[in-house]
Design a protein around this motif. Structure first.
Motif, PDB file in Angstrom:
ATOM      1  N   HIS A  95      -2.450   2.744   5.777  1.00 52.12           N
ATOM      2  CA  HIS A  95      -3.775   3.271   6.162  1.00 52.12           C
ATOM      3  C   HIS A  95      -4.203   4.403   5.235  1.00 52.12           C
ATOM      4  CE1 HIS A  95      -4.227   0.771   9.674  1.00 52.12           C
ATOM      5  NE2 HIS A  95      -3.063   1.160  10.154  1.00 52.12           N
ATOM      6  N   ALA A  96      -3.266   5.276   4.878  1.00 51.41           N
ATOM      7  CA  ALA A  96      -3.595   6.399   3.988  1.00 51.41           C
ATOM      8  C   ALA A  96      -4.022   5.889   2.607  1.00 51.41           C
ATOM      9  CB  ALA A  96      -2.397   7.340   3.873  1.00 51.41           C
ATOM     10  N   VAL A  97      -3.333   4.875   2.107  1.00 52.93           N
ATOM     11  CA  VAL A  97      -3.698   4.300   0.807  1.00 52.93           C
ATOM     12  C   VAL A  97      -5.075   3.635   0.886  1.00 52.93           C
ATOM     13  CG1 VAL A  97      -3.125   2.461  -0.850  1.00 52.93           C
ATOM     14  CG2 VAL A  97      -1.337   4.030  -0.058  1.00 52.93           C
ATOM     15  N   ASP A  98      -5.335   2.920   1.976  1.00 53.35           N
ATOM     16  CA  ASP A  98      -6.649   2.278   2.162  1.00 53.35           C
ATOM     17  C   ASP A  98      -7.780   3.294   2.128  1.00 53.35           C
ATOM     18  OD1 ASP A  98      -5.556  -0.239   2.334  1.00 53.35           O
ATOM     19  OD2 ASP A  98      -5.613  -0.332   4.530  1.00 53.35           O
ATOM     20  N   GLN A  99      -7.487   4.514   2.569  1.00 57.78           N
ATOM     21  CA  GLN A  99      -8.496   5.580   2.620  1.00 57.78           C
ATOM     22  C   GLN A  99      -8.426   6.506   1.400  1.00 57.78           C
ATOM     23  OE1 GLN A  99      -7.537   7.392   6.380  1.00 57.78           O
ATOM     24  NE2 GLN A  99      -8.303   5.657   7.564  1.00 57.78           N
ATOM     25  N   ASN A 100      -7.674   6.092   0.368  1.00 56.02           N
ATOM     26  CA  ASN A 100      -7.499   6.885  -0.856  1.00 56.02           C
ATOM     27  C   ASN A 100      -6.914   8.270  -0.588  1.00 56.02           C
ATOM     28  OD1 ASN A 100      -8.503   4.917  -2.699  1.00 56.02           O
ATOM     29  ND2 ASN A 100     -10.577   5.399  -2.001  1.00 56.02           N
ATOM     30  N   LYS A 101      -6.018   8.346   0.405  1.00 53.84           N
ATOM     31  CA  LYS A 101      -5.393   9.618   0.755  1.00 53.84           C
ATOM     32  C   LYS A 101      -3.908   9.649   0.403  1.00 53.84           C
ATOM     33  CE  LYS A 101      -8.781  10.455   4.388  1.00 53.84           C
ATOM     34  NZ  LYS A 101      -9.032  10.471   5.840  1.00 53.84           N
ATOM     35  N   ALA A 102      -3.427   8.586  -0.260  1.00 53.81           N
ATOM     36  CA  ALA A 102      -2.033   8.524  -0.708  1.00 53.81           C
ATOM     37  C   ALA A 102      -1.962   7.574  -1.897  1.00 53.81           C
ATOM     38  CB  ALA A 102      -1.121   8.057   0.424  1.00 53.81           C
ATOM     39  N   ASP A 103      -0.884   7.682  -2.645  1.00 56.54           N
ATOM     40  CA  ASP A 103      -0.700   6.919  -3.877  1.00 56.54           C
ATOM     41  C   ASP A 103      -0.208   5.503  -3.579  1.00 56.54           C
ATOM     42  OD1 ASP A 103       0.106   5.918  -6.366  1.00 56.54           O
ATOM     43  OD2 ASP A 103       0.861   7.851  -7.046  1.00 56.54           O
ATOM     44  N   PRO A 104      -0.904   4.466  -4.066  1.00 59.25           N
ATOM     45  CA  PRO A 104      -0.447   3.093  -3.823  1.00 59.25           C
ATOM     46  C   PRO A 104       0.934   2.804  -4.421  1.00 59.25           C
ATOM     47  CG  PRO A 104      -2.313   3.123  -5.360  1.00 59.25           C
ATOM     48  CD  PRO A 104      -2.175   4.497  -4.815  1.00 59.25           C
ATOM     49  N   LYS A 105       1.330   3.540  -5.441  1.00 61.56           N
ATOM     50  CA  LYS A 105       2.679   3.361  -6.005  1.00 61.56           C
ATOM     51  C   LYS A 105       3.738   3.702  -4.953  1.00 61.56           C
ATOM     52  CE  LYS A 105       1.339   4.635 -10.730  1.00 61.56           C
ATOM     53  NZ  LYS A 105       0.108   5.393 -10.490  1.00 61.56           N
ATOM     54  N   ASN A 106       3.466   4.727  -4.151  1.00 60.26           N
ATOM     55  CA  ASN A 106       4.411   5.111  -3.099  1.00 60.26           C
ATOM     56  C   ASN A 106       4.532   4.008  -2.051  1.00 60.26           C
ATOM     57  OD1 ASN A 106       4.658   7.504  -4.459  1.00 60.26           O
ATOM     58  ND2 ASN A 106       3.485   8.716  -3.009  1.00 60.26           N
ATOM     59  N   LEU A 107       3.411   3.386  -1.740  1.00 58.80           N
ATOM     60  CA  LEU A 107       3.425   2.279  -0.782  1.00 58.80           C
ATOM     61  C   LEU A 107       4.249   1.114  -1.334  1.00 58.80           C
ATOM     62  CD1 LEU A 107       2.456   0.949   1.834  1.00 58.80           C
ATOM     63  CD2 LEU A 107       0.345   0.297   0.624  1.00 58.80           C
ATOM     64  N   ALA A 108       4.099   0.833  -2.615  1.00 63.13           N
ATOM     65  CA  ALA A 108       4.866  -0.254  -3.243  1.00 63.13           C
ATOM     66  C   ALA A 108       6.366   0.009  -3.138  1.00 63.13           C
ATOM     67  CB  ALA A 108       4.451  -0.400  -4.709  1.00 63.13           C
ATOM     68  N   HIS A 109       6.777   1.237  -3.440  1.00 68.03           N
ATOM     69  CA  HIS A 109       8.199   1.590  -3.369  1.00 68.03           C
ATOM     70  C   HIS A 109       8.742   1.458  -1.947  1.00 68.03           C
ATOM     71  CE1 HIS A 109       7.748   3.315  -7.418  1.00 68.03           C
ATOM     72  NE2 HIS A 109       9.072   3.288  -7.475  1.00 68.03           N
ATOM     73  N   LEU A 110       7.984   1.945  -0.971  1.00 69.65           N
ATOM     74  CA  LEU A 110       8.465   1.899   0.409  1.00 69.65           C
ATOM     75  C   LEU A 110       8.515   0.458   0.929  1.00 69.65           C
ATOM     76  CD1 LEU A 110       9.457   3.396   2.891  1.00 69.65           C
ATOM     77  CD2 LEU A 110       7.062   3.775   3.561  1.00 69.65           C
ATOM     78  N   GLN A 122      11.355  -8.457  -3.107  1.00 75.23           N
ATOM     79  CA  GLN A 122      10.424  -7.368  -3.402  1.00 75.23           C
ATOM     80  C   GLN A 122       9.114  -7.940  -3.959  1.00 75.23           C
ATOM     81  OE1 GLN A 122      12.175  -3.761  -5.348  1.00 75.23           O
ATOM     82  NE2 GLN A 122      13.650  -5.260  -6.098  1.00 75.23           N
ATOM     83  N   LEU A 123       8.025  -7.239  -3.679  1.00 76.03           N
ATOM     84  CA  LEU A 123       6.737  -7.625  -4.243  1.00 76.03           C
ATOM     85  C   LEU A 123       6.448  -6.902  -5.552  1.00 76.03           C
ATOM     86  CD1 LEU A 123       4.510  -7.755  -1.033  1.00 76.03           C
ATOM     87  CD2 LEU A 123       5.666  -9.649  -2.212  1.00 76.03           C
ATOM     88  N   TYR A 124       7.071  -5.727  -5.759  1.00 70.82           N
ATOM     89  CA  TYR A 124       6.797  -4.915  -6.941  1.00 70.82           C
ATOM     90  C   TYR A 124       8.025  -4.665  -7.815  1.00 70.82           C
ATOM     91  CZ  TYR A 124       2.415  -3.973  -4.538  1.00 70.82           C
ATOM     92  OH  TYR A 124       1.199  -4.111  -3.915  1.00 70.82           O
ATOM     93  N   GLY A 125       9.208  -5.023  -7.347  1.00 68.06           N
ATOM     94  CA  GLY A 125      10.417  -4.831  -8.146  1.00 68.06           C
ATOM     95  C   GLY A 125      10.769  -3.384  -8.394  1.00 68.06           C
TER      96      GLY A 125
END
Length: 199
Positions: A95-110, A122-125
């Motif tokens: 939700h935070a990434v969707d609202q530009n309030k967090a880094d999408p790279k962090n979402l990929a890692h998690l 994994q989707l991002y390796g």
């Protein structure tokens, strides 16, 4: 709790985490399973961060600033013994990434970290581990072309480039592969069962 207090607390938790990692690295204690001292710190940090999230919601950039938001993500990423907490944070981070309030790279890692613990590709390796040949390699991932396309879309380099970077970093840190790969794999699976990642 106001946002400034939350930010300071989160940054202090991250700093203690990284200081412990440096000490364990110096003692050569990072390659052989999940260090008990590190596990205790990760669990304690997760508990404190979850209390902050209960009060202020996800610590996005809009609330606590970029440094503390990155620090919160690191604490979440390290709370590997807490499946419920990681999954809760994944939902909040989406939700935070969707609202530009967090880094999408962090979402990929998690998302990748949770996938690895649950035996999904994994989707991002982004997650690496020692392989049977004694090299650090990406954990199982989706089709390489799709992975690299997803990585590019969020500003990451190719998986091939990242693999080279990771392997060079490990050499520079003088980290060695586990003495017994199969035993380490067995211990990892036992740990995942105990933590509740797999049955």
């Amino acid at each position: 709790m106001d946002y400034k207090d939350a930010a300071n607390t989160i940054i202090n938790l991250k700093n203690r985490d990284l200081e412990l990692r440096d000490r364990l690295l110096q003692r050569g204690e990072l390659s052989e399973g999940y260090n008990k001292e590190m596990e205790a710190m990760h669990n304690k940090n997760a508990l404190i961060l979850e209390g902050i999230i209960d009060k202020i919601g996800y610590p996005g950039i809009d609330k606590v600033g970029k440094e503390a938001s990155e620090a919160a993500w690191l604490i979440i990423q390290h709370a590997i013994g807490q499946p419920r907490f990681l999954k809760r944070c994944l939902n909040l981070l989406e939700h935070a990434v969707d609202q530009n309030k967090a880094d999408p790279k962090n979402l990929a890692h998690l998302a990748d970290r949770i996938a690895v613990f649950e035996d999904n590709p994994q989707l991002y390796g982004t997650q690496f581990d020692w392989d049977a040949a004694g090299e650090l390699s990406p954990n199982t991932f989706d089709d390489i072309q799709k992975v690299n396309r997803r990585r590019k879309n969020i500003g990451l380099n190719s998986l091939e480039e990242q693999t080279e970077i990771i392997r060079n970093r490990i050499k520079n840190e003088n980290q060695a592969p586990p003495a017994d790969f199969e035993q380490r794999k067995h211990k990892f699976n036992e740990w995942r069962k105990a933590a509740g990642w797999i049955k």
